[in-house]
Design an enzyme around this catalytic site. Structure first.
Site, PDB file in Angstrom:
ATOM      1  CG  ASP A  67      -0.331  -0.431   2.496  1.00 21.24           C
ATOM      2  OD1 ASP A  67       0.908  -0.451   2.579  1.00 21.24           O
ATOM      3  OD2 ASP A  67      -1.067  -0.729   3.445  1.00 21.24           O
ATOM      4  CG  ASN A 136      -8.570  -0.954  12.087  1.00 21.60           C
ATOM      5  OD1 ASN A 136      -7.736  -1.713  11.588  1.00 21.60           O
ATOM      6  ND2 ASN A 136      -8.913   0.189  11.528  1.00 21.60           N
ATOM      7  CG  HIS A 138      -5.651  -1.870   8.956  1.00 20.49           C
ATOM      8  ND1 HIS A 138      -5.654  -0.523   9.245  1.00 20.49           N
ATOM      9  CD2 HIS A 138      -4.363  -2.258   9.134  1.00 20.49           C
ATOM     10  CE1 HIS A 138      -4.440  -0.129   9.568  1.00 20.49           C
ATOM     11  NE2 HIS A 138      -3.642  -1.164   9.520  1.00 20.49           N
ATOM     12  CD  GLU A 143      -8.304   1.454   7.684  1.00 21.16           C
ATOM     13  OE1 GLU A 143      -8.454   0.705   8.675  1.00 21.16           O
ATOM     14  OE2 GLU A 143      -7.391   2.285   7.610  1.00 21.16           O
TER      15      GLU A 143
HETATM   16  C1  F6R Z   1       1.570  -1.454   6.187  1.00 19.86           C
HETATM   17  C2  F6R Z   1       0.176  -1.826   6.295  1.00 19.86           C
HETATM   18  C3  F6R Z   1      -0.542  -1.892   7.598  1.00 19.86           C
HETATM   19  C4  F6R Z   1       0.323  -2.297   8.782  1.00 19.86           C
HETATM   20  C5  F6R Z   1      -0.474  -2.270  10.071  1.00 19.86           C
HETATM   21  C6  F6R Z   1       0.390  -2.541  11.272  1.00 19.86           C
HETATM   22  O1  F6R Z   1       1.987  -1.489   4.842  1.00 19.86           O
HETATM   23  O2  F6R Z   1      -0.431  -2.059   5.313  1.00 19.86           O
HETATM   24  O3  F6R Z   1      -1.626  -2.786   7.466  1.00 19.86           O
HETATM   25  O4  F6R Z   1       0.820  -3.574   8.556  1.00 19.86           O
HETATM   26  O5  F6R Z   1      -1.070  -1.007  10.239  1.00 19.86           O
HETATM   27  O6  F6R Z   1       1.334  -1.527  11.431  1.00 19.86           O
HETATM   28  P1  F6R Z   1       2.501  -1.645  12.484  1.00 19.86           P
HETATM   29  O7  F6R Z   1       3.389  -2.733  12.024  1.00 19.86           O
HETATM   30  O8  F6R Z   1       3.207  -0.300  12.426  1.00 19.86           O
HETATM   31  O9  F6R Z   1       1.870  -1.915  13.788  1.00 19.86           O
END
Ligand code: F6R
Length: 241
Positions: A67, A136, A138, A143
């Site tokens: 992403d 959450n 995701h 989301e």
């Molecule tokens: C990152 C992404 C997100 C993260 C998630 C966890 O490319 O797509 O889904 O993997 O928000 O983030 P961290 O690892 O910072 O807790």
């Protein structure tokens, strides 16, 4: 779904790197799907170490990212492109032409999504998709919603995600409100998925993902029906399962 719980965050990182290294050793032409965030940093660090020690090579491998924020130039310090280059790609031997990072500054974001999806298909699909998980539930920027989005698409970020990611920006107002993300279908098409999570803030999302109903309110719950998923956790993230 194979769930493995390790002693600590470092052991999670070593296990994640070992799974990717094993894939590369089996198939040097592996197509990787790469996330950003704090979780994969240790995995990337270990992969760099293995590369420097001559254990693995990325010379024939290719990579797509999961992403990207809309509106940030690739060299913006908070862009996911910048993150992946500075934390991983620039430290190993990928060929530039084998790296395709989705562009958040594309003139037409929807066209970029279609083009990106096509390029993943043309590359033969993702062989190993590495994932983190949001508080959450995701995965990527998919989301909580009333449905699962199939392909790469433009996303309006959830308030929770904007708040969580504001720690990387001067303040919450600077966090982009939109992103481009691989869809759940794109992720589910990957041959193998490795999801890593550490810390108590992820415990509820991990519970919903592993033990809850398959429900787009927890997007990661769909991984229950993927045939080859490995979940790597520390004890805090695994506390509710
Ligand atoms: C990152 C992404 C997100 C993260 C998630 C966890 O490319 O797509 O889904 O993997 O928000 O983030 P961290 O690892 O910072 O807790």
């Amino acid at each position: 779904m194979t769930i493995q719980v390790f002693e600590n965050e470092e052991q999670v990182a070593l296990a994640g790197a070992a799974l990717i290294a094993a894939e590369l050793l089996q198939d040097p032409y592996t197509v990787l799907g790469l996330p950003t965030g704090s979780t994969p940093i240790g995995i990337y660090r270990e992969l760099i170490r293995m590369f420097e020690n001559g254990v693995i090579s990325f010379a024939e491998a290719s990579a797509f990212n999961l992403d990207e924020y809309i509106g940030l130039e690739p060299d913006h310090e908070q862009s996911y492109s910048y993150f992946l280059h500075s934390n991983f790609i620039d430290h190993v031997n990928f060929r530039a032409e084998n790296i395709r990072l989705v562009q958040g500054i594309a003139v037409n974001a929807n066209e970029e999504c279609e083009q990106y999806e096509q390029e993943i298909t043309d590359a033969g699909g993702i062989d190993l998709q590495l994932l983190g998980i949001g508080r959450n539930g995701h995965i990527g920027f998919n989301e909580p919603a009333a449905w699962f989005e199939k392909t790469t698409h433009v996303v309006d970020l959830a308030a929770d995600t904007i708040a969580a990611n504001s720690r990387f920006f001067a303040n919450e107002d600077e966090v982009p409100r939109q992103a481009i993300s691989m869809g759940i279908g794109t992720i589910m098409d990957a041959e193998k998925i490795v999801l890593a999570a550490t810390g108590s803030s992820k415990a509820e999302a991990i519970r919903a993902m592993c033990k809850g109903r398959i429900d787009p309110a927890c997007q990661a719950s769909i991984l229950q029906i993927h045939p080859n998923v490995t979940i790597l956790l520390d004890p805090a993230a695994a506390a509710l399962i």
